[in-house]
Structure formats: structure tokens, C-alpha cells
Design a protein around this motif. Sequence first.
Motif, PDB file in Angstrom:
ATOM      1  N   SER A   1     -27.626  26.052 -39.984  1.00  0.00           N
ATOM      2  CA  SER A   1     -26.176  26.558 -40.175  1.00  0.00           C
ATOM      3  C   SER A   1     -25.396  25.849 -38.887  1.00  0.00           C
ATOM      4  O   SER A   1     -25.980  25.268 -38.007  1.00  0.00           O
ATOM      5  CB  SER A   1     -26.110  27.933 -39.764  1.00  0.00           C
ATOM      6  N   ALA A   2     -24.072  25.934 -39.275  1.00  0.00           N
ATOM      7  CA  ALA A   2     -22.993  25.272 -38.062  1.00  0.00           C
ATOM      8  C   ALA A   2     -22.163  26.124 -37.828  1.00  0.00           C
ATOM      9  O   ALA A   2     -21.640  27.009 -38.438  1.00  0.00           O
ATOM     10  CB  ALA A   2     -22.754  23.937 -38.671  1.00  0.00           C
ATOM     11  N   VAL A   3     -21.341  25.907 -36.753  1.00  0.00           N
ATOM     12  CA  VAL A   3     -19.811  26.641 -36.394  1.00  0.00           C
ATOM     13  C   VAL A   3     -18.994  25.400 -35.947  1.00  0.00           C
ATOM     14  O   VAL A   3     -19.254  24.465 -35.546  1.00  0.00           O
ATOM     15  CB  VAL A   3     -20.210  27.531 -34.707  1.00  0.00           C
TER      16      VAL A   3
ATOM     17  N   PHE B   1     -20.339  27.814 -40.622  1.00  0.00           N
ATOM     18  CA  PHE B   1     -20.830  27.263 -41.827  1.00  0.00           C
ATOM     19  C   PHE B   1     -22.363  28.103 -42.060  1.00  0.00           C
ATOM     20  O   PHE B   1     -23.080  27.604 -41.254  1.00  0.00           O
ATOM     21  CB  PHE B   1     -20.953  25.939 -41.992  1.00  0.00           C
ATOM     22  N   LEU B   2     -22.359  28.903 -43.293  1.00  0.00           N
ATOM     23  CA  LEU B   2     -23.807  29.233 -43.367  1.00  0.00           C
ATOM     24  C   LEU B   2     -24.561  28.612 -44.566  1.00  0.00           C
ATOM     25  O   LEU B   2     -24.042  28.523 -45.634  1.00  0.00           O
ATOM     26  CB  LEU B   2     -23.624  30.914 -43.715  1.00  0.00           C
TER      27      LEU B   2
ATOM     28  N   SER C   1     -14.027  20.711 -33.530  1.00  0.00           N
ATOM     29  CA  SER C   1     -15.553  20.060 -33.377  1.00  0.00           C
ATOM     30  C   SER C   1     -16.510  21.002 -33.974  1.00  0.00           C
ATOM     31  O   SER C   1     -15.945  22.195 -34.232  1.00  0.00           O
ATOM     32  CB  SER C   1     -15.768  19.785 -32.085  1.00  0.00           C
ATOM     33  N   ILE C   2     -17.638  20.593 -34.557  1.00  0.00           N
ATOM     34  CA  ILE C   2     -18.560  21.378 -35.035  1.00  0.00           C
ATOM     35  C   ILE C   2     -19.886  20.900 -34.275  1.00  0.00           C
ATOM     36  O   ILE C   2     -20.282  19.869 -33.916  1.00  0.00           O
ATOM     37  CB  ILE C   2     -18.862  20.848 -36.693  1.00  0.00           C
ATOM     38  N   LYS C   3     -20.443  22.385 -34.048  1.00  0.00           N
ATOM     39  CA  LYS C   3     -21.936  22.106 -33.637  1.00  0.00           C
ATOM     40  C   LYS C   3     -22.881  22.703 -34.666  1.00  0.00           C
ATOM     41  O   LYS C   3     -22.473  23.525 -35.439  1.00  0.00           O
ATOM     42  CB  LYS C   3     -22.164  23.080 -32.394  1.00  0.00           C
TER      43      LYS C   3
END
Length: 397
Positions: free
Chosen positions: A260-262, A184-185, A268-270
Motif C-alpha cells: 500500500s502507499a500514502v 492508496f490501498l 509526495s508518495i511513500k
Amino acid sequence: MFIHQRINFANEKLKILKHISILGSTGSIGTQALDVVRANPGCYQIDALTAQQNAPLLIAQAKEFKPELVVIGNEARYAEVKAALPGIKVLCGTDALVAAVELPQSEIILTAIMGSVGLKPTIAAIRAGKDIALANKETLVVAGDLVMTLAREHGVRIIPVDSEHSAIFQCLQGEAPAALEKIFLTASGGPFRGKNRGFLAQVSREQALKHPNWVMGAKITIDSASLMNKGLEAIEARWLFDVKPEQIEVVVHPQSIIHSAVQFTDGSIKAQMGLPDMKLPIHYALAYPDRQESAFERFSFFKHPSFTFEAPDTNVFRNLRLAFRAMEQGGNMPCILNAANEVVVEAFLKDKIGFLEMSDIIESCMQAIPFIAQPTLNNYLESDAETRIFAAQCVTK
């Protein structure tokens, strides 16, 4: 006693001198990098500084940091810089950037110059075995496959400096590459978030240069206003993190706190968070793999109690759609996109074209310049040159 010894050892480890060369030391990233060096005395040695035009600031930086080598890109300013810096080797011209990255003692090269001119010295630095602190996204936009393949062959680390890519890089530490499902940019949306095409048709360069959250150079600020910057960052992320275009999603986050996130294969998301301050990712890149202490302002949840998210409007901001199209097509198409964008942004800043005309000319270039599915370095350079000629002709029509 044993615990104290371990803590002291860790602190001493962070004090090890690291040799750095900075390409583009007078720009926004370069000057903030030198702020980081000032804030950490004894940790870094500056070996080389380079600039294209700003001779007075380059001279002042060289007198303060005393590098072995200084490069001024504009040959007309060479005599001025040379005379002001006795005892320091001074070179001029863009080809001299290669000398700046090949100094034997330099361990990491901060590439903070703007545009595709950063490609050649970055490749030279990789071949010389230097780690890269990458703030020049155009290098991977133009020739990402070539650059990342070369980095793997030479065992060189590419450490991202852009806040978004630094966030992703940090989130992936300790994770298996195969576990990454999606990136997720995040994007602030720029100064024209929520505006329609009728509004954009009338905007001035002064309006476009007023970013709501970040203080940056003129070119990247215009790119942020048109969302081209986010498109270029998506292409950069595709190569940095070895993902497919469909694994990248742009999310507008006006507060610019989540950088940003991954998302991982288990769902799960960081996310990496912090204040919108480029010194933080610069500091992380220069100190990597250590996380060095800093006195930078700390984030407070209570001062930022609300986060919002929305989808980008690619019908209004066509540059983002064009960038994803180029990324999906691959080959030399991102190179064509980037070269055309550099020409039209310069034209907009000089009031030669309107804001919306930038997208029109970029799309024309993508349609007119021959597509090459598997380009060599020479193909990239030729496509870049051909696109600039065509885009310049479009500007003058």
C-alpha cells in the motif's frame, strides 16, 4: 568503543522478552505468528492460545509453547483438550476469550480470529490496557468508531497486521497526521481479475479458493475473490488512520509487491514493498516499536522487474462498491455489511448459493435492516444478530 556499545545495547533491546496472547492460534495468521516466535527464541513468551475447532493443533501448540491458558471455543472438544494438557489451565466457549486477553503479564494481544466474534475480546483487551496486534479487521468494520475511541481513552496502541494496513502504518511513522492526504490501498485483484459477470455466475468454490499470490484461510480467500476483503480493509483503514472515505482509493496491483502507499499534502508518495509473505507484517507488529532482524527471504528487483496498476471493476465486483457505500453511510451499516457477508460466504463455501448471489443478499440486508446513525455497542450486537437471521433466510429462499 562508544559505537560498539550502542550497537550492543540495541541488540540487547531486541532480546527483551515480550509476553503475547494469541486469539486464533490455529488459523493462518496464528500459525505464522508462532513461526515468527520460533524464529526468534528468547524474544517472546506465549501466555495464552485460543482456537475454535482445531483441538489437535491447539494441543500440539500448547505442548510446544507451554502457555498459562488455553481456550477451545467448541465446548464439545473441551474434555479432549483438558485431558491432553495437564498443568495448563483450559477453558472453553467464546466468553472464555476474555480471560485470555486479561492475563496480567500479557503486553500485546494478537487478534487473529476470523469474524465479528473478535469484537468483545478486543474491547476487553483494550479496557485491560493491552496493546492490540490487529489481524481481525471485522472488529473495526463492525464498531471502528467505538473501538478507536476506547483505545485512545486507555492509551492502547492498535498495531495493524494486515499487510496493507501494516504498509500504511509503516509509511506514516515519523509523519504528522495532518500531512496525510490520501491512502492508496492495493489489491491483487484475486483469481478472477478481468473476468465478467457471466464468468463469475458459473465459478465454483474450488476456483474461488485458488488465490494467485497469498495462502490464506477459506473465508478471507473468498472475500479476496469477490473484492469484499478490499472493501472491509477500506473501512478498517478509515478508522485506523482517521481518514474520510474519499481519502481512500483502491488500486489493483496484481504483483502484490507494493502492499500500500500514502500520499502527503505536498504531493509526495511513500510506499512499503516486500514479498507477499504475512510473516513480515506479523513480525513487525509483534516487535514494534523495534524493527527486529529476520532471516526471511529478501525481495529482488530483478526477479520482479515489472509493476502494473489498474482500477478495480466495481460493476463486476459489486461487493467493493457496497463496502464503500456502507462506509460512506456510516453508523451500523458496515456492521450490517459484515454480518451479511459472513453468512453468504459460509453459504457459498457450502455450495448453497452462487458467487454473484453473495452480493445480492448483502445488498438486500443493507436495505432491510434498520439504519442507526450513532449506534452503541448493544446496537452493533443487535444489528449483527438481526442481519444474520435475515441473510440466512435469504440463503434458504
